[in-house]
Design a protein around this motif. Structure first.
Motif, PDB file in Angstrom:
ATOM      1  N   SER A 109       0.834  -1.198   0.000  1.00 43.55           N
ATOM      2  CA  SER A 109       0.000   0.000   0.000  1.00 43.55           C
ATOM      3  C   SER A 109       0.866   1.243   0.000  1.00 43.55           C
ATOM      4  CB  SER A 109      -0.908   0.024   1.236  1.00 43.55           C
ATOM      5  OG  SER A 109      -1.885  -0.964   1.140  1.00 43.55           O
ATOM      6  N   SER A 110       1.940   1.180   0.753  1.00 36.52           N
ATOM      7  CA  SER A 110       2.839   2.318   0.848  1.00 36.52           C
ATOM      8  C   SER A 110       3.465   2.612  -0.512  1.00 36.52           C
ATOM      9  CB  SER A 110       3.909   2.007   1.898  1.00 36.52           C
ATOM     10  OG  SER A 110       4.800   3.074   2.027  1.00 36.52           O
ATOM     11  N   ALA A 111       3.913   1.558  -1.205  1.00 37.82           N
ATOM     12  CA  ALA A 111       4.484   1.735  -2.537  1.00 37.82           C
ATOM     13  C   ALA A 111       3.430   2.281  -3.492  1.00 37.82           C
ATOM     14  CB  ALA A 111       5.013   0.397  -3.053  1.00 37.82           C
ATOM     15  N   PHE A 112       2.226   1.756  -3.387  1.00 37.43           N
ATOM     16  CA  PHE A 112       1.127   2.174  -4.249  1.00 37.43           C
ATOM     17  C   PHE A 112       0.810   3.649  -4.014  1.00 37.43           C
ATOM     18  CE2 PHE A 112      -3.514   2.442  -5.091  1.00 37.43           C
ATOM     19  CZ  PHE A 112      -3.470   2.160  -6.446  1.00 37.43           C
ATOM     20  N   LEU A 113       0.832   4.031  -2.740  1.00 35.08           N
ATOM     21  CA  LEU A 113       0.543   5.418  -2.375  1.00 35.08           C
ATOM     22  C   LEU A 113       1.562   6.363  -3.007  1.00 35.08           C
ATOM     23  CD1 LEU A 113      -1.602   6.560  -0.339  1.00 35.08           C
ATOM     24  CD2 LEU A 113       0.317   6.892   1.223  1.00 35.08           C
ATOM     25  N   GLY A 114       2.836   6.002  -2.892  1.00 31.27           N
ATOM     26  CA  GLY A 114       3.889   6.839  -3.458  1.00 31.27           C
ATOM     27  C   GLY A 114       3.738   6.992  -4.962  1.00 31.27           C
ATOM     28  N   ALA A 115       3.408   5.885  -5.627  1.00 33.31           N
ATOM     29  CA  ALA A 115       3.271   5.926  -7.087  1.00 33.31           C
ATOM     30  C   ALA A 115       2.025   6.711  -7.487  1.00 33.31           C
ATOM     31  CB  ALA A 115       3.204   4.499  -7.627  1.00 33.31           C
ATOM     32  N   THR A 116       0.931   6.559  -6.714  1.00 30.97           N
ATOM     33  CA  THR A 116      -0.298   7.288  -7.033  1.00 30.97           C
ATOM     34  C   THR A 116      -0.093   8.780  -6.837  1.00 30.97           C
ATOM     35  OG1 THR A 116      -1.354   5.404  -5.981  1.00 30.97           O
ATOM     36  CG2 THR A 116      -2.782   7.155  -6.707  1.00 30.97           C
ATOM     37  N   GLU A 117       0.668   9.118  -5.810  1.00 34.18           N
ATOM     38  CA  GLU A 117       0.964  10.525  -5.574  1.00 34.18           C
ATOM     39  C   GLU A 117       1.749  11.100  -6.760  1.00 34.18           C
ATOM     40  OE1 GLU A 117       3.083  11.140  -1.941  1.00 34.18           O
ATOM     41  OE2 GLU A 117       3.194  13.301  -2.261  1.00 34.18           O
ATOM     42  N   ALA A 118       2.677  10.294  -7.264  1.00 32.98           N
ATOM     43  CA  ALA A 118       3.441  10.742  -8.431  1.00 32.98           C
ATOM     44  C   ALA A 118       2.522  10.924  -9.623  1.00 32.98           C
ATOM     45  CB  ALA A 118       4.534   9.724  -8.759  1.00 32.98           C
TER      46      ALA A 118
END
Lengths: 343, 335
Positions: free
Chosen positions: B49-58
Motif C-alpha cells: 500500500s505504501s508503494a502504491f501510495l507513493g506511485a499514485t501521488e506521483a
C-alpha cells in the motif's frame, strides 16, 4: 453436433460470456480479445510463455485423465507434482557434479518415481481399505506441501537467497531453453509432453492393461466378471497418474528454475482437472485444452498491463466461464437434441 | 483428434486476425511507470500500500502514466517485468526482494530501460536499489513496546520466515531488552512461502495465542497478514504495532505506533528524478538519519503513546544516530 465439437462450442460460449463481462466492466471486448491473442501468440516470447504454461498442464491433465478413465478422481496432482519437482531438485542439488544425459535421466526418474509413490498411496488405500481417493488425495496435497517446505527450509536450503528455495541443481541437469523463443523457458519439456500424451493415448487404447483400466472405469461389475483385478488396476492407475504429474519437474525444474520453490506451481495440479475435463480425458483434447489455458494465463498478464478496467482476475473469470460451459454438458445435449428432433 | 486440435488453433487464428483489425495505435509521449507489487497486494495497508501510495501521488502530482500489477504467483514476476520492458515503460519498479533475480535478468536484457527495486540490491547501472535500515526502526519500536508493557512480555508476528523479517525480529528484541532487560519476546512467523504475506487468519491465530500467553504488545511485520494481528488486538483489548505504512488509524487506540518504512517516499522520489531525466543507478539507503525509517505519531495514538514515551523514544533515536546505542543487524551478524 457431434460429441467432439461440443467442447469447442463450450469454449466459444465461455469466451463470449467472458467478453460480455469485459464489456460490462467498461472495456471494448474486441480490444480485450486482441490483447489476449497478441499477448499469447503475437511474439516469440509471448508464444513461448504460452507454451511454457501449457506444458505442465499437459502432464497434470494427463494425470487426472488417466485416473478418470479408471473411474477415479485424482485431486492430488498438485501434491504429486510437488513431490516430483522436489525429488528432481534434490537429486540435482545433492549430486551437482553429474553430467548431461545421465543427470537428466536421474532427475527425471527421481521425479517420476516420487510422483508414482505419492500417487500410489491413495490407490492402495482405495484398493485395500476402500477409503475414498478424493479425501486422501486432498490430504496428501497438504502433506506434500508441508514435507516440501520442510526439506526446502531445513535440508536443502539455498543460503544465497532470501526466498525459500533449494540449492540450485548442477549445470549438467539443466535443459537449455530454445533460443528461438527469445528467453521464454520452452525446451525439451514440450516435445516430451507431446510424446508422453501420444504414448498415454496409445497405451490406453491399444494395450491390455489400458483396456483393463478403461473397462474398470466404464463398468466395474463387468470388468470384475471378466476377471480384472480391480484393486491392482486402481493402484496402477493412480501410480501412473502420480508419475505423469511428477513429470512437471522436467519443464519447471530442469527446464526453467533449476531449483525447487515451494510456491512454484501456478495451481497446475488443480487446473489439470479442468484441462482433462475440457479435453474429454483424451490426450489430443488435453493438448488443445492445455494450450488454451496456457494462452489465457499468458494473455491475462497482458490484459492487466494494457487495459484500464480489466485485471488478471478477468482471465480467471474467462477460465471459470469456459469450465462452467463445458461442465454444462447436459444442457447442451438437451439444446441440440431438441433442435435435431424432426418437427 | 487431429481435427479437434486444428479447430482449436483455427479459432485462435480468427482471434489473432480480429486482433490485427482492432489494434489501436495509442501514441503517448507521457512518462510511463510500471509498478510490480509483491504478493501482499495493493490493499495490504502496509508495504505494498505504501508503494502504491507513493506511485499514485506521483501520478497526480507529476502527471505520469501509472500501471500497477500484482503477481498471482512467484513465477509471474518475470513475464510481467519483461512485458513492461518490451512495452517501453520508462521506469519499472519492483516491490520486494522476491523480484531481485528477475530485475537483474531483465535489466541485463534491456540495458536502455530504467528499473528500481525495493528491499534488494541489484548491481546494474540501470537499476536503482532502494534499501531500508529496518533494524533501526524495529529497535525503537521494540523499546516502545517494552515501555508500554508493565509485565515486560512483548510479541512479534513476522510474515515470511526470511532474513529480511529476521532483521526486524532481531532488532525488535534487542530494542525491547534495551528498554527493559527482563523483557521476554515471543516470536512467530506466518509461513515459509510468499503466501505468508497475505494470510490474515493464520496471523490472527498466532496473535491470539500470543496475547493469551500474556503478551501485551505485538509488532506485526507481516504485510497484509498483519491485519489479522490488528483484529486480534481489538478482540483481546491489547496493543499492536504496525509496520511500513502508518497503520495507527486502522484500530484507533489499539495501535501503539507504526514502524514507518517510507517506501512511498522512496518510490515517489525515484519516479520524480527519473521523469526529470535525472535517473541514477546504485544503492539508496533509507534509515533513521534521513527519516526513511521512523515511528509514527498522530492523533490516533496520542493516548496510547503519551508525550513522555515519545520523548524517551526520540532520545533513543538520537542515541542511535550518535552511535551511543548499537543496533544489531541480522544481515551483518557473525554466523
Amino acid at each position: 453436433m457431434t460429441n467432439r465439437l461440443q467442447p469447442i462450442f463450450a469454449v466459444a460460449v465461455g469466451l463470449a460470456l467472458g467478453l460480455v463481462v469485459t464489456a460490462l466492466a467498461g472495456e471494448n471486448p474486441l480490444h480485450v480479445l486482441a490483447v489476449l491473442a497478441r499477448g499469447a501468440f503475437g511474439t516469440r516470447y509471448g508464444l513461448g510463455l504460452t507454451l511454457a504454461y501449457a506444458t505442465p498442464l499437459v502432464f497434470t491433465g494427463l494425470s487426472v485423465a488417466v485416473a478418470f478413465r479408471a473411474g477415479l478422481f485424482n485431486v492430488g496432482a498438485e501434491g504429486q507434482l510437488t513431490m516430483g519437482a522436489l525429488a528432481a531438485a534434490a537429486v540435482g542439488a545433492v549430486w551437482p557434479g553429474w553430467g548431461a544425459p545421465g543427470a537428466w535421466l536421474a532427475a527425471g526418474t527421481a521425479a517420476v518415481a516420487a510422483g508414482m509413490a505419492w500417487g500410489a498411496v491413495p490407490g492402495v488405500l482405495r484398493a485395500w481399505r476402500g477409503s475414498h481417493e478424493v479425501i486422501n488425495t486432498i490430504m496428501l496435497n497438504f502433506i506434500a506441501a508441508g514435507l516440501a517446505n520442510y526439506v526446502t527450509m531445513y535440508v536443502l536450503r539455498n543460503p544465497a537467497s532470501q526466498n525459500p528455495e533449494t540449492r540450485p541443481v548442477g549445470p549438467g541437469y539443466m535443459l537449455a531453453p530454445w533460443a528461438w523463443f527469445a528467453g521464454a523457458p520452452v525446451g525439451w519439456g514440450l516435445p516430451l509432453a507431446i510424446g508422453v500424451a501420444v504414448a498415454v493415448g496409445w497405451w490406453l487404447e491399444r494395450s491390455v492393461t489400458g483396456l483393463e483400466l478403461r473397462a474398470l472405469g466404464e463398468n466395474e461389475p463387468a470388468a470384475r466378471a471378466a476377471g480384472i483385478n480391480a484393486g491392482r488396476v486402481r493402484v496402477l492407475a493412480f501410480a501412473l497418474a502420480g508419475g505423469l504429474a511428477g513429470l512437471v519437474a522436467v519443464p519447471e525444474v530442469l527446464g526453467n528454475t533449476g531449483r525447487f520453490r515451494p510456491a512454484f506451481s501456478a495451481q497446475y495440479g488443480f487446473l489439470g482437472i479442468a484441462v482433462a475435463l475440457l479435453g474429454r480425458n483424451r490426450p489430443g483434447g488435453i493438448l488443445a485444452a492445455a494450450l488454451l489455458f496456457g494462452a489465457l494465463q499468458k494473455g491475462a498478464t497482458d490484459l492487466d498491463m494494457e487495459t484500464d478496467h480489466v485485471t488478471r482476475e478477468l482471465a480467471l473469470v474467462f477460465q471459470a466461464l469456459i469450465i462452467l460451459a463445458v461442465a454444462a454438458e447436459g444442457a447442451w445435449e438437451m439444446v441440440f437434441r431438441r433442435r435435431a428432433r424432426p418437427c | 483428434m487431429m481435427r479437434w486440435i486444428l479447430f482449436a488453433v483455427g479459432r485462435f487464428a480468427v482471434g489473432v486476425s480480429l486482433a490485427a483489425l482492432a489494434a489501436a495505435t495509442a501514441g503517448a509521449a507521457e512518462f510511463r511507470v510500471g509498478l510490480v507489487l509483491d504478493r501482499g497486494g495493493k490493499d495490504d495497508k502496509s508495504f505494498n500500500s505504501s508503494a502504491f501510495l507513493g506511485a499514485t501521488e506521483a501520478k497526480t502530482k507529476l502527471g505520469i502514466a501509472l500501471k500497477v500489477v500484482e503477481a498471482p504467483d512467484d513465477n509471474a514476476f518475470e513475464p510481467m517485468i519483461r512485458g513492461m520492458a518490451e512495452k517501453r515503460f520508462d521506469l519499472i519498479i519492483g516491490i520486494g526482494f522476491a523480484q531481485q533475480e528477475v530485475i537483474q535478468k531483465v535489466a541485463l536484457q534491456f540495458p536502455d530501460r530504467h528499473f528500481a527495486i525495493v528491499d534488494a540490491r541489484v548491481a546494474e547501472p540501470n537499476v536503482r536499489s532502494l534499501v531500508f535500515a529496518e533494524h533501526e526502526g524495529a529497535f525503537v519500536v521494540g523499546a516502545i513496546a517494552a515501555w508500554s508493557s508493565p509485565g515486560g512480555k512483548v510479541g512479534f508476528v513476522g510474515g515470511m520466515d526470511v532474513p529480511l523479517i529476521h532483521r526486524f525480529a532481531l532488532a525488535y528484541e534487542a530494542g525491547a531488552k534495551h528498554a527493559n532487560p527482563r523483557a521476554v519476546v515471543t516470536t512467530s512467523f506466518v509461513g515459509l512461502t510468499s503466501a505468508a504475506w497475505n494470510n490474515p487468519p493464520r496471523a490472527h491465530e498466532l496473535a491470539v495465542s500470543q496475547y493469551d500467553s500474556g503478551v501485551e504488545v505485538i509488532f506485526a511485520a507481516a504485510g497484509a497478514s498483519g491485519l489479522g494481528v490488528f483484529d486480534a488486538a481489538e478482540e483481546k483489548k491489547k496493543l499492536v504495532i504496525g509496520v511500513d505504512a502508518n497503520q495507527d488509524g486502522l484500530k484507533p487506540g489499539r495501535v501503539l505506533t507504526s514502524m514507518l518504512k517510507r517506501v512511498d517516499q522512496a518510490v515517489y522520489a525515484s519516479i520524480a528524478e527519473a521523469q526529470a531525466g535525472r535517473f541514477a543507478g546504485g544503492v539508496r539507503e533509507f534509515g533513521l538519519a534521513n527519516q526513511g525509517v521512523d515511528y509514527s505519531t498522530d492523533q490516533y495514538n496520542a493516548q496510547v503513546l503519551p508525550a513522555a514515551l515519545r520523548q524517551r523514544a526520540d532520545a533513543l533515536k538520537a542515541e542511535i544516530l550518535a552511535g551511543r546505542v548499537q543496533v544489531p543487524d541480522y544481515y551483518q551478524r557473525k554466523p
